[in-house]
Design an enzyme around this catalytic site. Structure first.
Site, PDB file in Angstrom:
ATOM      1  N   HIS A 179      52.449  46.119  30.008  1.00 50.71           N
ATOM      2  CA  HIS A 179      51.157  46.316  30.197  1.00 50.71           C
ATOM      3  C   HIS A 179      50.321  46.820  29.002  1.00 50.71           C
ATOM      4  CE1 HIS A 179      47.399  46.990  32.113  1.00 50.71           C
ATOM      5  NE2 HIS A 179      47.721  47.457  33.287  1.00 50.71           N
ATOM      6  N   ALA A 181      47.024  45.980  28.478  1.00 49.65           N
ATOM      7  CA  ALA A 181      45.567  45.961  28.610  1.00 49.65           C
ATOM      8  C   ALA A 181      45.005  47.127  29.381  1.00 49.65           C
ATOM      9  CB  ALA A 181      45.682  44.545  29.601  1.00 49.65           C
ATOM     10  N   HIS A 182      43.473  46.520  29.491  1.00 51.64           N
ATOM     11  CA  HIS A 182      42.776  47.436  30.235  1.00 51.64           C
ATOM     12  C   HIS A 182      42.379  48.665  30.073  1.00 51.64           C
ATOM     13  CE1 HIS A 182      44.020  44.414  33.522  1.00 51.64           C
ATOM     14  NE2 HIS A 182      43.371  43.809  32.472  1.00 51.64           N
ATOM     15  N   TYR A 184      44.754  51.121  28.910  1.00 49.91           N
ATOM     16  CA  TYR A 184      46.016  51.967  29.248  1.00 49.91           C
ATOM     17  C   TYR A 184      46.930  52.130  27.890  1.00 49.91           C
ATOM     18  CZ  TYR A 184      44.514  51.581  34.113  1.00 49.91           C
ATOM     19  OH  TYR A 184      44.028  51.576  35.175  1.00 49.91           O
TER      20      TYR A 184
HETATM   21  C1  LIG Z   1      43.679  45.756  43.409  1.00 47.30           C
HETATM   22  C2  LIG Z   1      43.889  45.390  42.137  1.00 47.30           C
HETATM   23  C3  LIG Z   1      44.890  46.046  41.274  1.00 47.30           C
HETATM   24  C4  LIG Z   1      44.961  45.606  39.951  1.00 47.30           C
HETATM   25  N1  LIG Z   1      46.114  46.308  39.250  1.00 47.30           N
HETATM   26  C5  LIG Z   1      46.414  45.658  38.048  1.00 47.30           C
HETATM   27  C6  LIG Z   1      47.680  46.516  37.467  1.00 47.30           C
HETATM   28  O1  LIG Z   1      48.615  47.292  38.024  1.00 47.30           O
HETATM   29  N2  LIG Z   1      47.967  45.866  36.497  1.00 47.30           N
HETATM   30  C7  LIG Z   1      47.229  44.965  35.883  1.00 47.30           C
HETATM   31  O2  LIG Z   1      47.511  44.460  34.331  1.00 47.30           O
HETATM   32  N3  LIG Z   1      46.088  44.435  36.444  1.00 47.30           N
HETATM   33  C8  LIG Z   1      45.781  45.006  37.350  1.00 47.30           C
HETATM   34  N4  LIG Z   1      44.584  44.362  38.110  1.00 47.30           N
HETATM   35  C9  LIG Z   1      43.923  43.270  37.526  1.00 47.30           C
HETATM   36  C10 LIG Z   1      44.608  41.943  37.884  1.00 47.30           C
HETATM   37  O3  LIG Z   1      45.758  41.486  37.686  1.00 47.30           O
HETATM   38  C11 LIG Z   1      43.538  40.795  37.577  1.00 47.30           C
HETATM   39  O4  LIG Z   1      43.571  40.527  36.243  1.00 47.30           O
HETATM   40  C12 LIG Z   1      42.098  40.781  38.051  1.00 47.30           C
HETATM   41  O5  LIG Z   1      42.109  41.060  39.360  1.00 47.30           O
HETATM   42  C13 LIG Z   1      41.516  39.508  37.736  1.00 47.30           C
HETATM   43  O6  LIG Z   1      41.973  38.325  38.504  1.00 47.30           O
HETATM   44  P1  LIG Z   1      41.412  37.855  39.801  1.00 47.30           P
HETATM   45  O7  LIG Z   1      39.845  37.530  39.561  1.00 47.30           O
HETATM   46  O8  LIG Z   1      42.183  36.740  40.323  1.00 47.30           O
HETATM   47  O9  LIG Z   1      41.376  38.760  40.814  1.00 47.30           O
HETATM   48  C14 LIG Z   1      44.274  44.681  39.336  1.00 47.30           C
HETATM   49  C15 LIG Z   1      43.358  43.999  40.238  1.00 47.30           C
HETATM   50  C16 LIG Z   1      43.056  44.349  41.448  1.00 47.30           C
HETATM   51  C17 LIG Z   1      42.112  43.730  42.258  1.00 47.30           C
END
Ligand SMILES: Cc1cc2nc3c(=O)[nH]c(=O)nc-3n(C[C@H](O)[C@H](O)[C@H](O)COP(=O)(O)O)c2cc1C
Length: 375
Positions: A179, A181-182, A184
């Site tokens: 991970h 990304a985002h 972290y």
């Molecule tokens: C409830 C929730 C939890 C998430 N947890 C993570 C995570 O643990 N790790 C991560 O890389 N992205 C996480 N994401 C981001 C998702 O992997 C994804 O990139 C994001 O929801 C966009 O995709 P979507 O539009 O199909 O939902 C999370 C998203 C949601 C909605």
């Protein structure tokens, strides 16, 4: 409006082709995006977590990336309900998850996670551990109570990722996703907003990539050569959707090339909307650029199938959300290799089966309430 047969069969044709990542054959192009669920008391994924993932594999998801799971370092996380990827009981729980997903015909990788300076207040077992990061700076630019990582911290975190990757192979997973990304920990090193180091781990994009490159190399060393290592990264951060690691393809190349050379087998380019071009003068999205610059397989993600009225969205007439046709066009011209689906799969465990068989009318519209259960 009805979805025409050729459109439905085009979706099935393009999405149902197998693809290979470092020797791992993923049976089709549909990936479950990693999603934190907080249903693992004591960090142990139990029976409900097993069936949650196995249900989606049985319905045709080709590759599951698990929710982020903490590596074995005291500052890696902050919640006791988020699964850990260390400890006997925790790993035994994960081994059963992998077994059930395989029995259902799917493949699965854990997403290995360290939250770095995003850590605020911790639950047991490491409630008192400090937040650590490249410069002790939080995503919002404040210093908070964390501290800059020492040489010993860098080594300990690298070791924790390598151990977790080795454990993943030992207990039967098909690979790992790191991970990055985002906002972290790994992303905190990559991004100038949180990395103000003046040693070899800070400065230009290549120096900011050094920690992650060393970590990837250690992970690569800890597993077999044929064990896939996927790296997830993003431009955007949780508290800053407009943040960017790279303003140009050249800057992106400077970051991705050392990671690919250190042993990343595939990249997962996290965007919030897959149809948005990443740089000027090209329609390519972030996954498209990633594949073009590294030659590695790339996973795209971001609002796939999220229009409440999927029938209209399929025809590209949704309320700003692009239909599947745009996605399929990009897949068909090999802009990327795999398509990750998050919220739509949270809502509808049968999403992949319905899309692969053209039953678009049966798809369930996304409702945020889905994130509160493990159905
Ligand atoms: C409830 C929730 C939890 C998430 N947890 C993570 C995570 O643990 N790790 C991560 O890389 N992205 C996480 N994401 C981001 C998702 O992997 C994804 O990139 C994001 O929801 C966009 O995709 P979507 O539009 O199909 O939902 C999370 C998203 C949601 C909605």
């Amino acid at each position: 409006m009805t979805v025409t047969e050729p459109a439905a069969s085009r979706a099935a044709d393009l999405l149902s082709r197998p693809v290979t990542i470092n020797g791992l054959t993923v049976p089709n192009r549909i990936v479950m995006a990693p999603m934190t669920r907080s249903f693992s008391p004591g960090g142990v994924p139990g029976e409900d977590v097993r069936s949650y993932y196995a249900r989606r594999a049985a319905a045709g998801v080709g590759l599951i990336v698990t929710e982020g799971t903490y590596v074995g370092h005291e500052s890696a996380g902050q919640s006791d309900a988020i699964p850990r990827f260390h400890g006997e009981e925790q790993l035994a729980g994960w081994a059963r998850v992998a077994e059930d997903v395989h029995a259902a015909g799917g493949t699965i990788v854990p997403q290995l996670w360290h939250i770095g300076m995003a850590r605020k207040q911790g639950d047991p077992p490491f409630a008192d551990a400090p937040a650590i990061g490249p410069s002790g700076i939080r995503l919002d630019g404040t210093e908070g109570t964390g501290r800059a990582m020492t040489r010993a911290d860098l080594d300990a975190v690298i070791g924790a990722f390598a151990e977790a990757a080795a454990a993943a192979e030992r207990i039967g997973f098909d690979g790992v996703e790191l991970h990055g990304a985002h906002g972290y920990l790994l992303d905190q090193f990559l991004w100038a907003g949180t990395n103000r180091r003046t040693d070899a781990y800070g400065g230009d994009p290549v120096a900011r990539t050094r920690f992650t490159t060393e970590l990837v190399a250690a992970v690569r060393e800890a597993v077999s050569p044929g064990f896939p290592v996927i790296f997830r990264y993003s431009q955007w951060k949780l508290e800053n959707y407009d943040a960017r690691l790279a303003e140009t393809p050249q800057e992106l190349e400077a970051i991705l090339t050392p990671l690919a050379e250190a042993g990343v087998d595939a990249f997962h380019a996290s965007t919030r909307r897959y149809w948005v071009p990443e740089f000027d003068d090209s329609d390519l999205n972030l996954a498209g650029w990633t594949r073009k610059l590294t030659g590695r397989p790339a996973i795209t993600v971001g609002s796939v199938g999220l229009d409440g009225d999927f029938m209209r969205a399929f025809a590209g007439q949704g309320s700003g959300v692009q239909g599947l046709d745009n996605l399929l066009d990009r897949l068909e011209r090999d802009e990327f290799d795999l398509v990750a689906v998050g919220r739509a799969l949270l809502q509808d465990p049968q999403w992949a089966a319905k899309v692969l068989s053209g039953r678009f009318a049966d798809l369930l519209p996304y409702d945020a309430a889905a994130s509160r259960t493990l159905s």
